[in-house]
Motif scaffolding. Structure first.
Motif, mmCIF file in Angstrom:
data_model
loop_
_atom_site.group_PDB
_atom_site.id
_atom_site.type_symbol
_atom_site.label_atom_id
_atom_site.label_comp_id
_atom_site.label_asym_id
_atom_site.label_seq_id
_atom_site.Cartn_x
_atom_site.Cartn_y
_atom_site.Cartn_z
ATOM 1 N N VAL B 133 0.981 -1.295 -0.044
ATOM 2 C CA VAL B 133 -0.027 0.043 -0.019
ATOM 3 C C VAL B 133 0.795 1.231 -0.207
ATOM 4 N N PRO B 134 0.766 2.161 -1.168
ATOM 5 C CA PRO B 134 1.441 3.085 -1.006
ATOM 6 C C PRO B 134 1.615 4.038 0.232
ATOM 7 N N LEU B 139 5.770 2.361 6.650
ATOM 8 C CA LEU B 139 5.621 2.630 8.284
ATOM 9 C C LEU B 139 6.644 1.481 8.793
ATOM 10 N N PRO B 140 7.267 1.961 9.954
ATOM 11 C CA PRO B 140 8.209 0.830 10.459
ATOM 12 C C PRO B 140 7.476 -0.249 11.026
ATOM 13 N N PHE B 141 7.745 -1.462 10.828
ATOM 14 C CA PHE B 141 7.063 -2.578 11.554
ATOM 15 C C PHE B 141 5.545 -2.999 11.015
ATOM 16 N N VAL B 142 4.787 -2.027 11.495
ATOM 17 C CA VAL B 142 3.374 -2.101 11.069
ATOM 18 C C VAL B 142 3.275 -2.378 9.547
ATOM 19 N N GLY B 143 4.004 -1.451 8.605
ATOM 20 C CA GLY B 143 4.014 -1.446 7.276
ATOM 21 C C GLY B 143 4.325 -2.789 6.708
ATOM 22 N N ARG B 148 1.808 -5.217 3.385
ATOM 23 C CA ARG B 148 2.553 -5.743 2.203
ATOM 24 C C ARG B 148 1.800 -7.131 1.975
ATOM 25 N N GLN B 149 0.543 -7.212 2.058
ATOM 26 C CA GLN B 149 -0.195 -8.475 1.705
ATOM 27 C C GLN B 149 -0.852 -8.552 0.399
ATOM 28 N N THR B 150 -1.313 -9.664 -0.045
ATOM 29 C CA THR B 150 -1.970 -9.835 -1.345
ATOM 30 C C THR B 150 -3.250 -9.188 -1.208
#
Lengths: 349, 313
Positions: B133-134, B139-143, B148-150
């Motif tokens: 997701v742009p 974001l650190p960790f949470v990002g 970064r899922q399908t």
């Protein structure tokens, strides 16, 4: 559209609708066979020939029906009391595990003593396995459908663990299989040279005993009362929780006896593919038999014939043998529908 | 890496969400059915059909999203069969559901064998790729864990919000809850009980189908036998655990995913001493324990499993 109870049920309806149900299931299967590019008449003829066409085929069908009679009885007994035991698979394996634990040399007993001991031990194993979900149902209100289903997965993993650990046959060339049971722990063959064994007779006896309990004992009456209306039964002074617990012990024990019979009579040892879903198919058997203990015998032979026949057919006709599973599952659905229509009629307004 | 530090790796949390995704779809689907008063034990088979239908569509050369749509339609079709048998005809929901599971999964296996008679190793497709997701994915960790899922995982979360909104804020949601709690009163309000129940079961089953398709189109890249492996039954347990609320069910599915991801890592860590089967048992055992904990005070939809016949009391 609404359903209206039929005031009278003619014999024609009671017999006609179930037959119609089987016919609809067969038509559906014929459609699928045609999709596979085969002629349904040829395929059905091959299934019939492979299951009932020779002495060997008949014996093979009865051999396959044996475990299904046990798991079918287990489901029928439980469903009559509305205890939804879907864990026949786990209980079946519990019986097989007990048979292998005690039957591979641990008990140096002669056959007439050892076999009853193994039977009792097997039944105990299966009974305990269903007793736990039954207690969870009566004590905590946990739906037994989900727990017994989940138990199937847990117990199969336990069997896998045992077969790779304590029960593993050191001579098994690394395969996850148990040692063979000792000779005294084997059920003899009924006919020399064929696979049909005394487990079949045991299954018939079990059906007779279940029929007796159902029709001639107080427990059988109480089980039916609980199944019909648990609250009314409670009100009438029937100890519902205790009846459910006893039903669980009997049902679990019956499925487990199937596991004993399959190991002691046919396979000789325990493997992870001992049961190709006998526990689940038992549910279909019970429903096709309309939960009648003696009807279970006929239903089990019918279902076994479909499976044995489809195996033989798929080798020569090239239709996947999964057609047997489809036929049996669709027969279950058409049968429960047909039974409903013998009791109710549809009014369009 | 020790037992505690595993908990602070983004890989664990990303895996937890990945494992939870099919369960979120399936649990929402079952929840929708049960809120309308129908238990759907066809779930395991419907997920199998969804997994197969989605996969074969993509294998035949269509797009991944076409696969998702076909999976939903296939699920809906078996949902319709279940609904017709148990709602207007009033058959036992337990028995019919088990029958649907047996029929649906055996049909999936039959058509799989028909399409691929001779294969020993299942053919692969190109599955959904992770989509960052742009912005949020930086974001650190949470990002890394969340964004970064399908695409199907994001869809699962969207569906939770959608079902929660449907049930809480719309007249249709009110109707669904009404037919699950008190169908006679709903009928008196002018609600068509039969139609609402059938609709809820069909929609719920479509979600189950997508849940199954997640496995073939997102998590793995091929279809194999027994791949649902009890996920449907676990979803039935998660509905109870989530008290029939979409939000709570989501929390349950995520907890379950976290636990499963954690045991997978523990397995690598302790696998030499503890048999792997014990780890594989844990999710099922956990589901049973969760059921015991919540069942006593569970507020079942009051008309769950009670067939409704118009004009009968």
């Amino acid at each position: 559209m609404r359903l209206e109870p039929r005031s009278e049920r003619s014999l024609l309806l009671t017999l006609g609708f179930p037959l119609l149900a089987l016919l609809v299931a067969a038509l559906f299967a014929a459609l699928l066979v045609m999709l596979a590019g085969a002629n349904p008449f040829t395929v059905f003829a091959l299934i019939l020939k492979g299951s009932l066409g020779s002495r060997f085929a008949v014996m093979e069908t009865l051999t396959r029906a044996t475990p299904l009679i046990f798991t079918g009885l287990a489901a029928a007994v439980a469903f009559r009391a509305k205890l939804w035991n879907i864990g026949g698979e786990a209980q079946f394996y519990a019986g097989a595990v007990m048979t292998v634990v005690l039957g591979t040399g641990l008990l140096p007993l002669p056959a007439p003593v050892l076999l009853p001991v193994l039977m009792l031990a097997a039944m105990l194993g299966g009974a305990v396995l269903l007793y736990a979900p039954a207690l969870m149902k009566t004590r905590f209100g946990v739906d037994e459908v989900v727990t017994t289903l989940l138990f199937n997965f847990i117990f199969l993993l336990l069997v896998s663990l045992l077969l790779e650990g304590p029960l593993k046959d050191p001579m098994g060339l690394g395969w996850p299989q148990s040692k063979k049971v000792v000779e005294a722990a084997q059920l003899p063959r009924l006919v020399k040279g064929l696979r049909l064994h005394w487990g079949f007779v045991l299954a018939l006896a079990a059906a007779a005993v279940v029929w007796f309990i159902d029709r001639k004992t107080v427990l059988g009456y109480e089980m039916r009362a609980v199944g019909h209306n648990a609250r009314a039964a409670q009100f009438a002074g029937i100890p519902v929780a205790r009846v459910i617990a006893r039903t669980a012990l009997i049902s679990g024990g019956l499925a487990a006896l199937g596991g004993f019979s399959e190991v002691a009579g046919l396979k000789g040892n325990l493997t992870l593919d001992l049961s190709p879903g006998f526990g689940y198919t038992g549910i279909v058997v019970a429903m096709l038999a309309l939960l009648h203990p003696l009807g279970v015998i006929a239903a089990a032979i019918f279902v076994a014939a479909v499976f044995v026949g489809a195996d033989a057919m798929s080798r020569s006709a090239g239709v996947p043998s999964y057609i047997a599973h489809v036929m049996v599952a669709s027969a279950l659905l058409t049968m429960v529908t047909a039974v409903m229509f013998t009791r109710y009629r549809l009014r369009w307004r | 890496m020790d037992v505690i530090t595993i908990l602070f790796t983004t890989a664990l949390w990303a895996a937890a969400i990945r494992i939870a995704s099919p369960l979120i779809f399936a649990t929402l689907g079952e929840l929708l059915c049960e809120r309308a008063g129908v238990i759907n034990l066809g779930i395991e088979g419907i997920m199998t059909v969804g997994a197969f239908a989605g996969w074969i569509t993509v294998y035949a050369g269509f797009g991944l999203w076409a696969g998702v749509v076909v999976a939903a339609l296939a699920g809906a079709l078996f949902g319709l069969l279940h609904a017709v048998l148990v709602v207007p005809l009033g058959l036992s929901q337990h028995v019919t559901g088990i029958g649907i599971t047996l029929l649906a999964s055996s049909l999936a296996y039959y058509f799989y064998r028909l399409a691929l008679p001779e294969v020993t190793s299942p053919p692969k497709i190109e599955p959904f790729q992770p989509w960052a997701v742009p912005g949020l994915s930086d974001l650190p960790f949470v990002g890394e864990a969340l964004f970064r899922q399908t695409p199907l995982t994001y869809l699962a979360f969207v569906m939770v919000a959608l079902v929660a909104w449907l049930l809480a804020r719309t007249p249709l949601g009110l109707a669904i809850k009404a037919v699950g709690e008190n169908p006679a009163a709903a009928e008196a309000q002018g609600i068509n009980v039969i139609a609402v129940r059938i609709g809820a079961v069909v929609a719920g089953s479509a979600l189950m189908g997508v849940g199954g398709a997640f496995l073939t189109l997102s998590a793995f890249n091929s279809f194999f036998f027994d791949m649902i492996n009890g996920r449907g039954w676990i979803s039935v347990a998660l509905v109870v655990f989530g008290s029939w609320r979409p939000g709570k069910a989501l929390v349950g599915a995520l907890l379950f995913g976290l636990f499963d991801a954690y045991q997978l890592r523990l397995q690598q860590w302790a696998g030499a001493v503890v048999p792997y089967q014990l780890f594989l048992m844990l999710p099922y055992v956990l589901s049973i324990i969760a059921l015991i904990l919540v069942s006593r005070r569970a507020a079942y939809p009051r008309a769950l499993m009670v067939p409704y016949h118009k004009g009968e009391r």
